[in-house]
Design an enzyme around this catalytic site. Structure first.
Site, short mmCIF file in Angstrom:
data_model
loop_
_atom_site.label_atom_id
_atom_site.label_comp_id
_atom_site.label_asym_id
_atom_site.label_seq_id
_atom_site.Cartn_x
_atom_site.Cartn_y
_atom_site.Cartn_z
N ASP A 210 0.50 2.29 -0.20
CA ASP A 210 1.67 3.17 -0.35
C ASP A 210 1.39 4.53 0.27
OD1 ASP A 210 0.79 5.22 -2.68
OD2 ASP A 210 -0.02 3.22 -3.12
N ASP A 212 1.61 7.40 -1.49
CA ASP A 212 1.52 8.32 -2.61
C ASP A 212 2.92 8.90 -2.86
OD1 ASP A 212 -0.50 9.23 -4.53
OD2 ASP A 212 -0.07 11.23 -3.78
#
Length: 291
Positions: A210, A212
């Site tokens: 991802d 973040d």
């Protein structure tokens, strides 16, 4: 020259290694308590290998409760010479996208609830972690990943946070913009420091799941999306690991970067002042020096 034994510490989503011959799960006792789980040992493409699921099978340990000292001691006790840590991480860089892997070479340690050393009162030691990963081992991971068709990034700074919660937006922006970090995770510290104290070569491979919370197009971390990416990353991680034996070989020269001699001048406590109880616990970690 010694015999190579590869140790794989599998992070979130990576709980097994395919293709191990003579595979068996072993219980290993350590002076630091039980490791995260039994350790799967066997031979992969002619090279002995040990696999330890960092969070335990079924993901029973949080990042703060992983028994890091026991894990490293157990691998050392089994004869492991080279440790590859594979971990799920968030990215602070647009070009380091979910599904990519990063061969980490630096850390910023923001953890605070973990035991970070095998040494202490009664036997004080200071090892250098200026360069906390082994360049030789990192180069092998980079080549193995590229050969497996994975998008690999060579080098990056890993922000180790305590967790288990993900970052606030303010923290994410600070780590990215002010501190210049590349990825963020919760488990490579104190693991890398302990591996250095144990005189083990250590490489870190960050599997990006991802962006973040800093990314304007992605918002906060979405656990369901992370899990989807984790599954694909786990397959890639196994493909990378399967190529390491051919690159590392069965015979091993001393580490050209001195990882396997990190304790040479590190212990400061005078021999007559050393605590026998602590010395007994250090039999696997520092036996080469203390004997």
């Amino acid at each position: 020259m010694t015999k190579t034994m590869i140790g794989i510490i599998g992070g979130s989503g990576l709980y097994e290694i395919d293709g191990l011959k003579d595979a068996q799960w072993q219980s290993v006792e350590t002076p630091w308590g039980a490791p995260s789980d039994q350790i799967l040992t066997g031979v992969l493409n002619g090279v002995p290998m040990a696999f330890l699921p960092r969070h335990g099978r079924g993901h029973v340990h949080s990042p703060s409760t992983v028994p890091y000292r026991a894990n490293i001691d157990a691998l050392k006790r089994l004869g492991v010479t080279d440790v590859i840590a594979i971990s799920a991480c968030g990215s602070f860089r647009e070009d380091m996208a979910p599904g990519d892997f990063v061969v980490v070479d630096q850390f910023i340690d923001r953890t605070f609830a973990r035991e970070k050393s095998f040494f202490g009162t009664g036997c004080v030691a200071h090892v250098s972690v200026a360069h906390p990963t082994c360049p030789r081992l990192g180069a092998a991971c980079l080549e193995a990943g590229r050969d497996a068709g994975i998008t690999m990034h060579n080098g990056g700074t890993y922000l180790a946070m305590e967790g288990p919660q993900f970052s606030t937006l303010a923290e994410s922006k600070m780590y990215r913009e002010s501190w210049g970090c590349d990825v963020i995770g919760m488990t490579n510290m104190p693991e890398a420091k302990l591996a250095r104290e144990a005189e083990l070569c250590y490489a870190s491979v960050a599997m990006i799941t991802d962006y973040d919370s800093w990314h304007p197009d992605h918002g906060e971390v979405d656990v369901t999306e992370i899990i989807k990416t984790l599954m694909g990353n786990a397959d890639k991680g196994r493909a990378l690991v399967s190529r390491l034996p051919a690159l590392l070989g069965t015979d091993r020269d001393p580490c050209p970067h001195g990882c396997d001699r990190a304790l040479e001048y590190a212990i400061l406590t005078a021999p007559d002042k050393r605590d026998p109880a602590l010395l007994a616990k250090l039999d696997a970690i520092a036996g080469r020096i203390l004997s």
